[in-house]
Design a protein around this motif. Structure first.
Motif: not given
Ligand code: ADP
Length: 619
Positions: A37-40, A46-49, A56-62
């Motif tokens: 899970v993204i913490v930072k 962020c730009e790329m996505l 994005v913080v708190g979201t699973a990378i998957g």
């Protein structure tokens, strides 16, 4: 980033001091917990996505993974957490906020806590979408290219300088590709050709120029194949490093060529055997090409031909020239073929001959005749046969008419003759008492003449009727001759004659006619008996391959050779009536009967010795 780079355990506090580097990095970086899970995430990430960091913080990378990359992604994280503290790299797709995907090279490592347990995942992503696009386009092109190369009928083989196969889009017939690649190409050529091929390679190597040649060699199963080879040098830095061999299996083409040649020579043989010439009229040039046989037909020496159409026309018979020109002009307009039969005057012997030809017009796309090609042959004999046939048909028709006429005439003549005969009888009775001595004599003359005429007319009628039977039958001549003997029984007895009959064959014939034939000949044999000699008649048959030859031999008065032909003519007799009775029709009948069966009749005779009549009946 190298995957071999060793990661050291760092204090999170210390890591924060590098925060500005982290934030301003041109590479997207994110930190995630060990449960991914993204913490930072840094600004670039962020730009790329296309998200804000708080999104994005708190979201699973998957959750950013492309569905097709999920398994790969999970495995990647698993490998990371499974104790490896090395950088791992993979390429995968991330879904952007807009829903579009970007290809990114992802490198990740694990940061461990002080006791060496996985504490944090560090991930770095680089946008490689543009590179992936180029790669995919290149792959597409390569696939299309190699598909084209593999599917081409041409075999392309790359050889090194020693002749070893480096690459081949296709293998040799009946040779597995694995066996072909890496083998020495010379080994596949028959021993006898190897020297020549090595020589060709040396030339290519020395001259740096390509050359081509055809060769033929058997496949492992012994099937003979023909190949066309194009051998060219492969160079690197001006040096020949190997060869490119382009090879085409031309077996089918060769077979077709051979078949074509064979049928061509067969056609030539056929034309020569049939004495047929070939000619071609080039309409645009107005030139006529004749082959050797065509020249012979016209009586020309091949070198003496000018090859013009006028020359050909000048050889035509005056009476046929106009006809040919008209018929050609007519066919020229729309027909495909022009066939004809004309008379020519041969150049050498000035002899008139018939020629026949069959030819075909060749037209261009505008339907204009450009060529007329044909065969020609001397058809004089055919034509003569045809004329004879036509004459025979005409003769047969006339004959039939004549037969019908003679039948009717003889039939109708009988009636008035009967009347004359009856009245002569009445007159004889009436003048019985008349004293004039001449009257009964005259009446007797008239009566005999009428009687004779009645016989002649009866015989003529029979002659006309001959051949009216439709179908021939199979007849045992032994039985047939018995019937004849019975018919002549009285004459045989009176003459005290001996009849000798050899075994006779079974023949296919018109039985009624053959009965008349035997009867006439035996009757003559008895009738023309030599004075003072008992008559003997012998009947025999001889087997002569395609025909039976019958003979009727007597020991009578004989016939002089000069009369042999004459006696077969109707009413022709050699003796006065007071010596031998007769109408002179018997032998004419015999001749007609034999001819009806397709046979011949002839005789051998010596005065005072006897006569033998022969006749043949085809089997
Ligand atoms: P015909 O017997 O009625 O006179 P033919 O046509 O049978 O008529 O014969 C023609 C003539 O040929 C006879 O008149 C005779 O002169 C001669 N001739 C035919 N057969 C014999 C024979 N076997 N021997 C001698 N002369 C013959």
């Amino acid at each position: 980033m190298s995957s071999t780079k060793h990661t050291t355990l760092v204090d999170l506090q210390q890591f924060n001091s590098y925060l500005s580097v982290f934030e301003n990095s041109p590479i997207g970086i994110c930190l995630a917990s060990t449960d991914a899970v993204i913490v930072k995430a840094n600004q670039r990430f962020c730009e790329m996505l296309e998200y804000k960091e708080e999104e994005v913080v708190g979201t699973a990378i998957g959750s950013f993974d492309h569905p097709d990359d999920l398994r790969k992604s999970k495995a990647f994280v698993k490998r990371l957490l499974n104790g490896s503290n090395h950088w791992l790299t993979t390429e995968k797709r991330y879904r952007k906020k807009s829903g579009a995907y970007l290809w990114a090279k992802t490198s990740a490592t694990i940061i461990q806590d002080q006791v060496g347990r996985p504490a944090l995942i560090v991930g770095m992503i680089e946008d490689i979408s543009a590179m992936k696009e180029i790669q995919s386009a290149l792959k597409d092109r390569e696939e299309r290219l190699s598909e084209a190369i593999v599917n081409t009928g041409v075999r392309i083989t790359l050889l090194d300088l020693d002749g070893y196969v480096l690459y081949a889009n296709q293998t040799l017939p009946e040779v597995p590709k694995e066996e072909f690649i890496g083998s020495c190409a010379y080994e596949w050529w028959p021993e006898a050709l190897r020297g020549e091929i090595k020589g060709a390679m040396k030339i290519v190597r020395d001259t740096k120029k390509s050359l081509n040649f055809e060769s033929q060699y058997p496949t492992p199963s012994g099937k003979l194949h023909y190949f066309f080879h194009d051998l060219s040098p492969r160079t690197h830095g001006g040096q020949v490093t190997g060869y490119t061999v382009i090879c085409n299996d031309i077996t089918e083409r060769k077979k077709l060529e051979e078949d074509l040649e064979r049928s061509h020579s067969l056609m030539e043989l056929g034309l020569t055997a049939a004495k047929m010439g070939i000619w071609e009229w080039d309409v645009r040039e107005n030139l006529l090409n004749w082959d050797h046989t065509a020249c012979e037909i016209f009586g020309y020496e091949p070198d003496h031909l000018s090859g013009t159409v006028d020359e050909f026309i000048s050889n035509l018979h005056d009476d046929d020239r106009e006809r040919l020109l008209e018929e050609n002009a007519d066919a020229f307009k729309s027909k495909e073929a022009f066939n004809g039969e004309y008379r020519i005057v041969r150049q050498d012997k000035l002899e008139v001959r018939w020629v026949s030809f069959k030819s075909r017009y060749f037209r261009n796309t505008m339907n204009q005749v450009v060529r007329l090609t044909g065969v020609i042959w001397d058809s004089t004999e055919e034509k003569e046969k045809e004329l004879i046939k036509q004459k025979a048909i005409e003769l047969e028709r006339q004959n039939k008419e004549l037969q019908e006429f003679s039948y009717l005439a003889s039939h109708d003549l009988q009636e008035p003759l009967r009347t004359v005969s009856n009245y002569v009888k009445l007159l004889s009775d009436k003048f019985e008492d008349v004293k004039d001595p001449h009257t009964p004599v005259f009446l007797d003359f008239i009566s005999k003449a009428v009687n004779r005429m009645q016989h002649q007319i009866k015989d003529l009628l029979e002659y006309a009727r001959l051949g009216h039977e439709k179908e021939p039958h199979s007849v045992d001549c032994n039985l047939l001759i018995q019937q004849v003997i019975e018919n002549l029984e009285e004459l045989i007895r009176t003459k005290q004659a001996t009849i000798e009959i050899a075994p006779l064959p079974l023949i296919s014939c018109y039985p009624q006619e053959i009965t008349v034939l035997f009867q006439n000949l035996i009757h003559n044999g008895l009738k023309f008996q030599a004075p003072g000699t008992p008559a003997t008649v012998r009947i025999e048959a001889k087997d002569e391959k395609n025909r039976w030859v019958f003979s009727v031999q007597d020991n009578g008065i004989g016939i002089e050779q000069e009369h042999f032909a004459k006696i077969f003519t109707i009413f022709q007799r050699l003796h006065p009536r007071n010596r031998f009775e007769g109408t002179g029709i018997g032998l004419a009948q015999c001749q007609k009967i034999v001819a009806l069966h397709g046979g011949e009749i002839w005789l051998e005779s010596k005065l005072d010795k006897g006569t033998t009549f022969f006749f043949s009946i085809p089997k």
